[in-house]
Design a protein around this motif. Structure first.
Motif, PDB file in Angstrom:
ATOM      1  N   ARG A  10     -46.453 -31.023  -1.184  1.00 28.67           N
ATOM      2  CA  ARG A  10     -47.985 -31.343  -0.822  1.00 28.67           C
ATOM      3  C   ARG A  10     -47.839 -30.639   0.446  1.00 28.67           C
ATOM      4  O   ARG A  10     -49.028 -30.927   1.163  1.00 28.67           O
ATOM      5  CB  ARG A  10     -47.997 -32.815  -0.564  1.00 28.67           C
ATOM      6  N   VAL A  15     -49.406 -24.513  -0.363  1.00 32.34           N
ATOM      7  CA  VAL A  15     -50.310 -24.570  -1.207  1.00 32.34           C
ATOM      8  C   VAL A  15     -51.351 -23.366  -0.811  1.00 32.34           C
ATOM      9  O   VAL A  15     -51.923 -22.838  -1.761  1.00 32.34           O
ATOM     10  CB  VAL A  15     -50.989 -26.065  -1.396  1.00 32.34           C
ATOM     11  N   TYR A  49     -56.778 -33.678  -5.301  1.00 33.46           N
ATOM     12  CA  TYR A  49     -56.442 -32.692  -4.165  1.00 33.46           C
ATOM     13  C   TYR A  49     -57.409 -31.794  -3.997  1.00 33.46           C
ATOM     14  O   TYR A  49     -57.265 -30.855  -2.920  1.00 33.46           O
ATOM     15  CB  TYR A  49     -54.926 -32.155  -4.327  1.00 33.46           C
ATOM     16  N   ILE A  51     -58.169 -29.158  -5.767  1.00 37.18           N
ATOM     17  CA  ILE A  51     -57.702 -28.030  -6.303  1.00 37.18           C
ATOM     18  C   ILE A  51     -58.494 -26.812  -6.552  1.00 37.18           C
ATOM     19  O   ILE A  51     -58.439 -25.763  -5.986  1.00 37.18           O
ATOM     20  CB  ILE A  51     -56.641 -28.197  -7.404  1.00 37.18           C
ATOM     21  N   PRO A 227     -49.507 -30.870  -6.032  1.00 38.29           N
ATOM     22  CA  PRO A 227     -50.445 -29.820  -5.723  1.00 38.29           C
ATOM     23  C   PRO A 227     -49.725 -28.445  -5.749  1.00 38.29           C
ATOM     24  O   PRO A 227     -50.208 -27.424  -6.248  1.00 38.29           O
ATOM     25  CB  PRO A 227     -51.079 -30.025  -4.289  1.00 38.29           C
TER      26      PRO A 227
ATOM     27  N   GLU B 273     -57.365 -36.509   5.269  1.00 39.95           N
ATOM     28  CA  GLU B 273     -56.312 -37.229   4.409  1.00 39.95           C
ATOM     29  C   GLU B 273     -54.989 -37.189   5.040  1.00 39.95           C
ATOM     30  O   GLU B 273     -54.045 -38.216   4.976  1.00 39.95           O
ATOM     31  CB  GLU B 273     -56.062 -36.658   2.951  1.00 39.95           C
ATOM     32  N   THR B 345     -58.525 -32.984   1.823  1.00 37.93           N
ATOM     33  CA  THR B 345     -57.214 -33.221   1.006  1.00 37.93           C
ATOM     34  C   THR B 345     -55.949 -32.786   2.055  1.00 37.93           C
ATOM     35  O   THR B 345     -56.010 -31.916   2.834  1.00 37.93           O
ATOM     36  CB  THR B 345     -57.045 -32.939  -0.548  1.00 37.93           C
ATOM     37  N   LEU B 346     -54.861 -33.331   1.558  1.00 40.49           N
ATOM     38  CA  LEU B 346     -53.417 -33.149   2.337  1.00 40.49           C
ATOM     39  C   LEU B 346     -53.478 -31.582   2.258  1.00 40.49           C
ATOM     40  O   LEU B 346     -52.450 -31.223   3.158  1.00 40.49           O
ATOM     41  CB  LEU B 346     -52.320 -33.750   1.613  1.00 40.49           C
ATOM     42  N   VAL B 347     -53.768 -31.094   0.981  1.00 39.70           N
ATOM     43  CA  VAL B 347     -53.610 -29.303   1.133  1.00 39.70           C
ATOM     44  C   VAL B 347     -54.436 -28.619   1.494  1.00 39.70           C
ATOM     45  O   VAL B 347     -54.757 -27.458   1.016  1.00 39.70           O
ATOM     46  CB  VAL B 347     -53.139 -29.222  -0.482  1.00 39.70           C
ATOM     47  N   GLY B 349     -57.855 -28.901   0.610  1.00 37.34           N
ATOM     48  CA  GLY B 349     -59.235 -28.842  -0.406  1.00 37.34           C
ATOM     49  C   GLY B 349     -60.134 -29.834  -0.002  1.00 37.34           C
ATOM     50  O   GLY B 349     -59.682 -30.815   0.938  1.00 37.34           O
ATOM     51  N   THR B 350     -61.355 -29.944  -0.656  1.00 34.10           N
ATOM     52  CA  THR B 350     -62.247 -31.086  -0.281  1.00 34.10           C
ATOM     53  C   THR B 350     -62.542 -31.598  -1.646  1.00 34.10           C
ATOM     54  O   THR B 350     -62.633 -31.197  -2.489  1.00 34.10           O
ATOM     55  CB  THR B 350     -63.367 -30.694   0.376  1.00 34.10           C
ATOM     56  N   ARG B 351     -62.933 -33.023  -1.471  1.00 29.48           N
ATOM     57  CA  ARG B 351     -63.415 -33.933  -2.751  1.00 29.48           C
ATOM     58  C   ARG B 351     -64.404 -34.974  -2.286  1.00 29.48           C
ATOM     59  O   ARG B 351     -64.085 -35.256  -0.850  1.00 29.48           O
ATOM     60  CB  ARG B 351     -62.232 -34.196  -3.254  1.00 29.48           C
TER      61      ARG B 351
END
Lengths: 365, 365
Positions: A10, A15, A49, A51, A227, B273, B345-347, B349-351
């Motif tokens: 992660r 990533v 995530y 992605i 991820p 996150e 997100t941790l990586v 990304g957005t959500r």
């Protein structure tokens, strides 16, 4: 459950580096690339995530029939509801099945009306229920892919060795490779590659997809759930397309062997036999299911405790079938978010935590 | 753990409650008539029941004004008033029991509007055959928790119902609190630029309870975070008007609580996150069960939305308190559509982040 081990996959820099690599590889292509994942956990992870927000416009991820609850047809739910209404019966099920609408009821509604429905985390818990309550019959709802099926096979063997006569399985297990081949031949979908499932592949092995790559000419990458796994899986698929190859590659080598888990496969072939199976959206696909073998027929609910149910009715306007085939995104279903929400789902894809509609609703696009 | 029902319900008339129950069964078609477990989950379904039925019938005060406790005005003085019922299963769990919960939950609901809890009433509903020694232990815990929070248990009631008509023991507590300041703390007071703070790790309580629940032996040593937050809140309030919103993210977790605040204040919230304090073991259990820790209940956490220029001072106050050692700034109020919560997100990304929908059920594979 090793937190530190997962952290590596992660890692934000890792990533984002992979995402940049995908952008470079896909640059200048005129037609967008479409990759399908056929595993509910991949669907969840991709949404969770964000992605998609990391990928370039020219790389599209679509979800296929990978959520075991979602692909289970309405008629199965109707049977489960019919059993739940019978006296002296405990229905044992994984939690996701509770809210899946049948033709006219759901298990959750039956539970609210007084049916004895227990959520279990393992089929062995269902067998233990049968041991605790020998006066009642326990019917376990056996849905799932090759990942879940071996645990149910093991439970049936255990029930047989204990001589348990009040434990039954309503079996609707499915195998994923044949539906993948059908979808890969669909010109409307034009799938450029598969992110092959992680858990399922630990059982059936990476070699199980060989015929897809060689006969159906579709690149396959067995991919993990984190991820960095998913981004690397996508990167490997883009690379295959760019280099004009179609082969099976294994990104998830830390868990998946070429031949899979031979012990689990032996269990499967001992307790189950290949069968035709009905899939929501895809219809009956020959050889895509696992039925309980004649030797263990006494545990087969359908054989021992036949029930008649109404003619299954698909909910009106529900596009789960098209969503499961990857033909429309959840948000393009006219019911999405209005008539169909996780509180009052119309179709199974909005119910299961692994369903693509539920994921799209919860996490947005 | 305040049921949203108690929020701002200042004109509760018990007789109306029974009237609405008898009407309900006559007027609605069968499936809409059922009260489902999800209606008590604290998520979207609970909100629907409140908005459509309970609040319009009982008080008519719109949900936009809801906070953890109602504020009453008497002789020019402000008084906070709240009530909550506790039905946790199992009644003893790692890190506490239903008794601690019943006191701390009500203390915390009073603290969340900035009130100093003064007195609590206790209603015990027990099932015939419940253990006297277990009751003694629960009562000792209640006394202990009350002493720790500095509140008096001033009134009470005891009922016993026939075996099978309740599950061991249910507890209701109500509480009143006074204000030592003029500050207006409430869910509608979030402002652009506010920083969002939490006093420690998320999801501990829900995971502790679930890991103990029958049939789920996960062998973790995660303890509930159940604790009285009034001392910590008193310290935060020293920062005066910098404190805009306080909310304890109980049922429905941090996600549902922040979504409620975003809607009440008509602001947009962005979470980070990577900043969310989360124990590795909690993350692991959630991964196994298919739960999202953002939606798992807490019983000793407070979300504080504070003016950005004083956020670091408030953070220091949290960290200086025994209940805030793992405190962190986890997000902020940002430009954008009112009522929206997004997460980086941790990586990277957005959500979107939505409210808990229905019950949080374990996944199947």
């Amino acid at each position: 459950m090793n937190g530190a081990f997962l952290e590596e996959f992660r890692n934000r820099e890792l990533v984002q580096g992979l995402a940049k690599q995908i952008v470079r590889l896909a640059e200048g292509r005129e037609t967008p690339l479409t990759f399908m994942e056929v595993c509910g956990t991949h669907t969840m992870s991709i949404y969770q995530y964000g992605i998609r927000s990391l990928l370039p416009d020219g790389v599209r991820l679509i979800s296929g029939p990978g959520c075991p609850v979602c692909v289970t047809p309405v008629g199965y739910v109707d049977k489960a509801v019919a059993y739940a209404r019978q006296p002296n019966t405990i229905i044992a099920t994984f939690g996701d099945m509770l809210r899946v609408p049948g033709s006219s009821s759901s298990l959750m509604q039956e539970r609210a009306r007084g049916a004895d429905i227990r959520i279990v985390y393992s089929p062995l818990d269902a067998l233990a229920l049968a041991g605790k309550d020998p006066e009642k019959r326990v019917i376990f709802l056996g849905v799932g892919f090759e990942t879940t099926a071996p645990t149910i096979a093991g439970t049936i063997l255990s029930a047989a060795s204990r001589g348990r006569d009040n434990f039954f399985v309503l079996a609707a297990h499915k195998t994923i490779p044949i539906p993948m081949s059908i979808l890969s031949d669909d010109p409307e979908l034009a799938i450029d590659g598969y992110l092959c499932p992680a858990h399922v592949s630990t059982i059936i092995g990476a070699e199980a997809y060989r015929f897809l790559a060689e006969e159906h000419k579709v690149p396959c990458v067995v991919t993990g759930f984190e991820p960095a796994d998913i981004l690397q899986g996508v990167e490997m698929l883009v690379r295959q397309v760019v280099e004009g190859r179609s082969t099976v590659e294994n990104q998830y080598r830390r868990f998946v062997l070429p031949e899979g888990n031979t012990k689990a496969k032996e269990l499967l072939s001992r307790v189950f036999v290949p069968s035709d199976a009905a899939w929501r959206g895809l219809g009956v696909i020959p050889g895509s299911g696992l039925a309980i073998a004649p030797e263990f027929a006494r545990f087969d609910a359908e054989k021992v405790l036949p029930v008649t149910v109404e003619e299954p009715r698909e909910p009106e306007g529900c596009c789960c079938g098209e969503v499961l085939k990857g033909k429309i995104a959840p948000i393009n279903c006219p019911l999405f978010g209005t008539a169909c929400t996780p509180e009052q789902p119309v179709g199974a894809c909005m119910v299961s935590s692994e369903g693509s509609c539920a994921a799209a609703y919860k996490y947005g696009q | 753990m305040c049921s949203p029902f108690c929020r701002a319900n200042t004109r509760f008339a018990p007789t109306l409650f029974f009237l609405f129950l008898s009407n309900l069964t006559k007027e609605h078609p069968v499936d809409k008539d059922l009260i489902l477990l999800g209606h008590g989950s604290g998520g979207r379904l609970s909100h629907q029941l409140l908005d459509e039925l309970i609040i319009p019938t009982l008080s008519g005060i719109p949900t936009a004004g809801q906070n953890d406790a109602a504020i009453l005005y008497h002789d020019g003085r402000r008084l906070a008033f709240t009530t909550d019922s506790y039905v946790v299963d199992p009644i003893f769990f790692p890190g506490g029991n239903i008794g601690h919960l019943a006191i701390n939950g009500t203390v915390n609901d009073l603290a969340m509007v900035g009130a100093q809890p003064i007195a609590i009433s206790v209603g015990l509903i027990m099932e015939e055959g419940f253990s006297r020694s277990e009751l003694a232990e629960i009562l000792r815990s209640m006394r202990e928790a009350a002493d720790q929070a500095g509140v008096v248990i001033a009134a009470g009631d005891t009922k016993v119902v026939p075996r099978g008509k309740a599950d061991r023991i249910f507890i209701n507590t109500s509480g009143i609190g006074f204000f030592r300041h003029e500050l207006e703390i409430g869910g509608a007071n979030a402002r652009m630029g506010d920083k969002i703070l939490i006093n420690g790790t998320i999801g501990d309580h829900g995971v502790a309870v679930m890991s103990k629940r029958e049939g789920l032996e996960l062998g973790t040593d995660i303890l509930s975070d159940c604790a009285p937050l009034n001392g910590l809140v008193e310290s935060l309030l020293e920062e005066g008007s910098a404190i805009h919103v306080l909310r304890d993210p109980t049922r429905g977790g941090v996600a549902t609580t922040l979504k409620e605040i975003a809607i009440q204040s008509n602001v947009s919230i962005t979470l980070d996150e990577a900043s969310l304090p989360l124990k590795g073991a909690v993350r692991g259990v959630c991964a196994v069960l298919g739960l999202d820790p953002l939606y798992v209940a807490n019983e000793g956490k407070v979300l504080a939305l504070v003016a950005p220029e004083l956020a670091e001072r408030v953070l220091k106050r949290m960290k200086d308190h025994p209940l805030g050692r793992d405190a962190a700034i986890i997000g902020e109020v940002t430009e954008g559509v009112g009522g929206k919560v997004r997460m980086v997100t941790l990586v990277g990304g957005t959500r979107a982040v939505e409210m808990l929908a229905g019950e949080q059920l374990p996944r199947i594979c």
